[in-house]
Write an enzyme that holds these catalytic residues in place. Sequence first.
Site, PDB file in Angstrom:
ATOM      1  N   ARG A  31      -1.509  57.979  33.876  1.00 18.80           N
ATOM      2  CA  ARG A  31      -0.428  56.979  33.917  1.00 18.80           C
ATOM      3  C   ARG A  31      -0.403  56.182  32.616  1.00 18.80           C
ATOM      4  NH1 ARG A  31      -2.201  54.094  39.283  1.00 18.80           N
ATOM      5  NH2 ARG A  31      -0.707  52.467  38.717  1.00 18.80           N
ATOM      6  N   ARG A  75      -2.798  53.396  47.701  1.00 15.56           N
ATOM      7  CA  ARG A  75      -1.895  54.033  46.730  1.00 15.56           C
ATOM      8  C   ARG A  75      -2.592  55.260  46.169  1.00 15.56           C
ATOM      9  NH1 ARG A  75       1.455  50.289  42.481  1.00 15.56           N
ATOM     10  NH2 ARG A  75       1.261  52.197  41.263  1.00 15.56           N
ATOM     11  N   LYS A 100       2.298  43.333  36.469  1.00 17.39           N
ATOM     12  CA  LYS A 100       3.758  43.167  36.613  1.00 17.39           C
ATOM     13  C   LYS A 100       4.125  42.729  38.037  1.00 17.39           C
ATOM     14  CE  LYS A 100       4.681  47.451  35.285  1.00 17.39           C
ATOM     15  NZ  LYS A 100       3.330  47.993  35.033  1.00 17.39           N
ATOM     16  N   ARG A 160      11.605  52.406  31.569  1.00 16.10           N
ATOM     17  CA  ARG A 160      10.358  53.026  31.134  1.00 16.10           C
ATOM     18  C   ARG A 160      10.570  54.108  30.087  1.00 16.10           C
ATOM     19  NH1 ARG A 160       7.024  51.847  35.993  1.00 16.10           N
ATOM     20  NH2 ARG A 160       4.943  52.666  35.700  1.00 16.10           N
ATOM     21  N   ARG A 189      -8.397  48.181  42.922  1.00 14.69           N
ATOM     22  CA  ARG A 189      -7.344  48.161  43.928  1.00 14.69           C
ATOM     23  C   ARG A 189      -7.348  49.454  44.746  1.00 14.69           C
ATOM     24  NH1 ARG A 189      -1.236  47.428  42.149  1.00 14.69           N
ATOM     25  NH2 ARG A 189      -1.600  49.526  41.363  1.00 14.69           N
TER      26      ARG A 189
HETATM   27  P1  AP5 Z   1      -0.314  44.688  39.561  1.00 13.91           P
HETATM   28  O1  AP5 Z   1       0.289  43.338  39.581  1.00 13.91           O
HETATM   29  O2  AP5 Z   1      -0.044  45.599  40.690  1.00 13.91           O
HETATM   30  O3  AP5 Z   1       0.054  45.409  38.181  1.00 13.91           O
HETATM   31  P2  AP5 Z   1       1.278  46.340  37.822  1.00 13.91           P
HETATM   32  O4  AP5 Z   1       1.502  46.188  36.365  1.00 13.91           O
HETATM   33  O5  AP5 Z   1       2.420  46.042  38.740  1.00 13.91           O
HETATM   34  O6  AP5 Z   1       0.615  47.734  38.132  1.00 13.91           O
HETATM   35  P3  AP5 Z   1       1.179  49.012  38.865  1.00 13.91           P
HETATM   36  O7  AP5 Z   1       0.037  49.765  39.412  1.00 13.91           O
HETATM   37  O8  AP5 Z   1       2.300  48.674  39.761  1.00 13.91           O
HETATM   38  O9  AP5 Z   1       1.671  49.779  37.615  1.00 13.91           O
HETATM   39  P4  AP5 Z   1       2.566  50.981  37.389  1.00 13.91           P
HETATM   40  O10 AP5 Z   1       3.477  50.542  36.328  1.00 13.91           O
HETATM   41  O11 AP5 Z   1       1.757  52.197  37.128  1.00 13.91           O
HETATM   42  O12 AP5 Z   1       3.228  51.266  38.827  1.00 13.91           O
HETATM   43  P5  AP5 Z   1       4.700  51.397  39.313  1.00 13.91           P
HETATM   44  O13 AP5 Z   1       4.688  51.091  40.748  1.00 13.91           O
HETATM   45  O14 AP5 Z   1       5.650  50.687  38.434  1.00 13.91           O
HETATM   46  O15 AP5 Z   1      -1.869  44.502  39.350  1.00 13.91           O
HETATM   47  C1  AP5 Z   1      -2.758  45.590  39.375  1.00 13.91           C
HETATM   48  C2  AP5 Z   1      -4.083  45.160  40.008  1.00 13.91           C
HETATM   49  O16 AP5 Z   1      -4.702  44.181  39.189  1.00 13.91           O
HETATM   50  C3  AP5 Z   1      -3.908  44.502  41.403  1.00 13.91           C
HETATM   51  O17 AP5 Z   1      -4.971  44.872  42.210  1.00 13.91           O
HETATM   52  C4  AP5 Z   1      -3.934  43.005  41.087  1.00 13.91           C
HETATM   53  O18 AP5 Z   1      -4.398  42.257  42.159  1.00 13.91           O
HETATM   54  C5  AP5 Z   1      -4.883  42.954  39.902  1.00 13.91           C
HETATM   55  N1  AP5 Z   1      -4.580  41.848  38.988  1.00 13.91           N
HETATM   56  C6  AP5 Z   1      -3.343  41.380  38.646  1.00 13.91           C
HETATM   57  N2  AP5 Z   1      -3.461  40.365  37.756  1.00 13.91           N
HETATM   58  C7  AP5 Z   1      -4.792  40.207  37.525  1.00 13.91           C
HETATM   59  C8  AP5 Z   1      -5.545  39.310  36.699  1.00 13.91           C
HETATM   60  N3  AP5 Z   1      -4.948  38.402  35.919  1.00 13.91           N
HETATM   61  N4  AP5 Z   1      -6.882  39.448  36.683  1.00 13.91           N
HETATM   62  C9  AP5 Z   1      -7.508  40.391  37.467  1.00 13.91           C
HETATM   63  N5  AP5 Z   1      -6.848  41.250  38.285  1.00 13.91           N
HETATM   64  C10 AP5 Z   1      -5.509  41.162  38.304  1.00 13.91           C
HETATM   65  O19 AP5 Z   1       4.965  52.964  39.126  1.00 13.91           O
HETATM   66  C11 AP5 Z   1       4.287  53.934  39.870  1.00 13.91           C
HETATM   67  C12 AP5 Z   1       4.841  55.308  39.562  1.00 13.91           C
HETATM   68  O20 AP5 Z   1       6.220  55.372  39.953  1.00 13.91           O
HETATM   69  C13 AP5 Z   1       4.850  55.697  38.087  1.00 13.91           C
HETATM   70  O21 AP5 Z   1       3.622  56.262  37.680  1.00 13.91           O
HETATM   71  C14 AP5 Z   1       5.986  56.716  38.056  1.00 13.91           C
HETATM   72  O22 AP5 Z   1       5.573  57.952  38.566  1.00 13.91           O
HETATM   73  C15 AP5 Z   1       6.990  56.124  39.033  1.00 13.91           C
HETATM   74  N6  AP5 Z   1       7.950  55.213  38.388  1.00 13.91           N
HETATM   75  C16 AP5 Z   1       8.110  53.883  38.617  1.00 13.91           C
HETATM   76  N7  AP5 Z   1       9.086  53.368  37.852  1.00 13.91           N
HETATM   77  C17 AP5 Z   1       9.573  54.387  37.128  1.00 13.91           C
HETATM   78  C18 AP5 Z   1      10.570  54.485  36.121  1.00 13.91           C
HETATM   79  N8  AP5 Z   1      11.279  53.408  35.731  1.00 13.91           N
HETATM   80  N9  AP5 Z   1      10.789  55.710  35.557  1.00 13.91           N
HETATM   81  C19 AP5 Z   1      10.109  56.798  35.956  1.00 13.91           C
HETATM   82  N10 AP5 Z   1       9.132  56.779  36.874  1.00 13.91           N
HETATM   83  C20 AP5 Z   1       8.863  55.580  37.454  1.00 13.91           C
HETATM   84 MG    MG Z   2       3.612  47.237  40.044  1.00  9.41          MG
END
Ligand code: AP5
Ligand code: MG
Length: 193
Positions: free
Chosen positions: A146, A134, A14, A89, A128
């Site tokens: 997660r 992180r 994402k 979410r 990562r």
């Molecule tokens: P990346 O692009 O970072 O993927 P992502 O989907 O953004 O992953 P996140 O780790 O951000 O997911 P998340 O949803 O758990 O985290 P968030 O910050 O939203 O890519 C991941 C890795 O893969 C990178 O190293 C990248 O380089 C690699 N990659 C990308 N594309 C690739 C490809 N095609 N091939 C190979 N490698 C690739 O949330 C974190 C926490 O915050 C949650 O757990 C929760 O506690 C809280 N939170 C956030 N939003 C909410 C909400 N709306 N409600 C409640 N709690 C929330």
């Molecule tokens: Mg993200």
Amino acid sequence: MLNLILFGPPGSGKGTQSEKLVAKYGLKHLSTGDLLRSEIAQKTALGLEAKSLMDRGQLVPDAVVIGMISSALETNPGAKGFLFDGFPRTSAQAEALDNLLELKGTSIKTMLAMEVSEEELVSRLLKRGETSGRSDDNNEGVIRARIAEYHKKTAIVADYYKKFDKVVSVKGEGSVEEIFERLSNEIDATITV
Ligand code: AP5
Ligand code: MG
């Protein structure tokens, strides 16, 4: 306005794809994960409350993230559109977002849902975790928590938007460029409708 949701499990790409899409389409990127990590970095009360949940792979309360999105919408009145990443979410967040956008006289155009196998998600996040700093990436148990939280509370958000025929599924495996092209093609198709 063009308002899009980039949807998918943790590690589905994402954040990676959002950066490229906002540059291409001139949208404002709103990632609740990034907003929460910025609160943590500034050591605010909200950040402290969120950190313990995030470190365990659990969602933070709906009211917290809905409040953050509401103020982000207020502080960007001239935006051409928004790209929501990691939000909504839960069903409650989806309903709140629809209401907030309705107040602005707009709505979600499309949810782009990226599909990636669980083993690929875990392997990307562990990789990562070696360098990202992180705290929710460097432990396989937390990564799996997660993903479990995603299946339990978040996957149903796609059903909510399916009712309005707004969901497009995109294969989230392959190179970053290939996936970007798939997403761009879907966005271009919705813009011309
Ligand atoms: P990346 O692009 O970072 O993927 P992502 O989907 O953004 O992953 P996140 O780790 O951000 O997911 P998340 O949803 O758990 O985290 P968030 O910050 O939203 O890519 C991941 C890795 O893969 C990178 O190293 C990248 O380089 C690699 N990659 C990308 N594309 C690739 C490809 N095609 N091939 C190979 N490698 C690739 O949330 C974190 C926490 O915050 C949650 O757990 C929760 O506690 C809280 N939170 C956030 N939003 C909410 C909400 N709306 N409600 C409640 N709690 C929330
Ligand atoms: Mg993200």
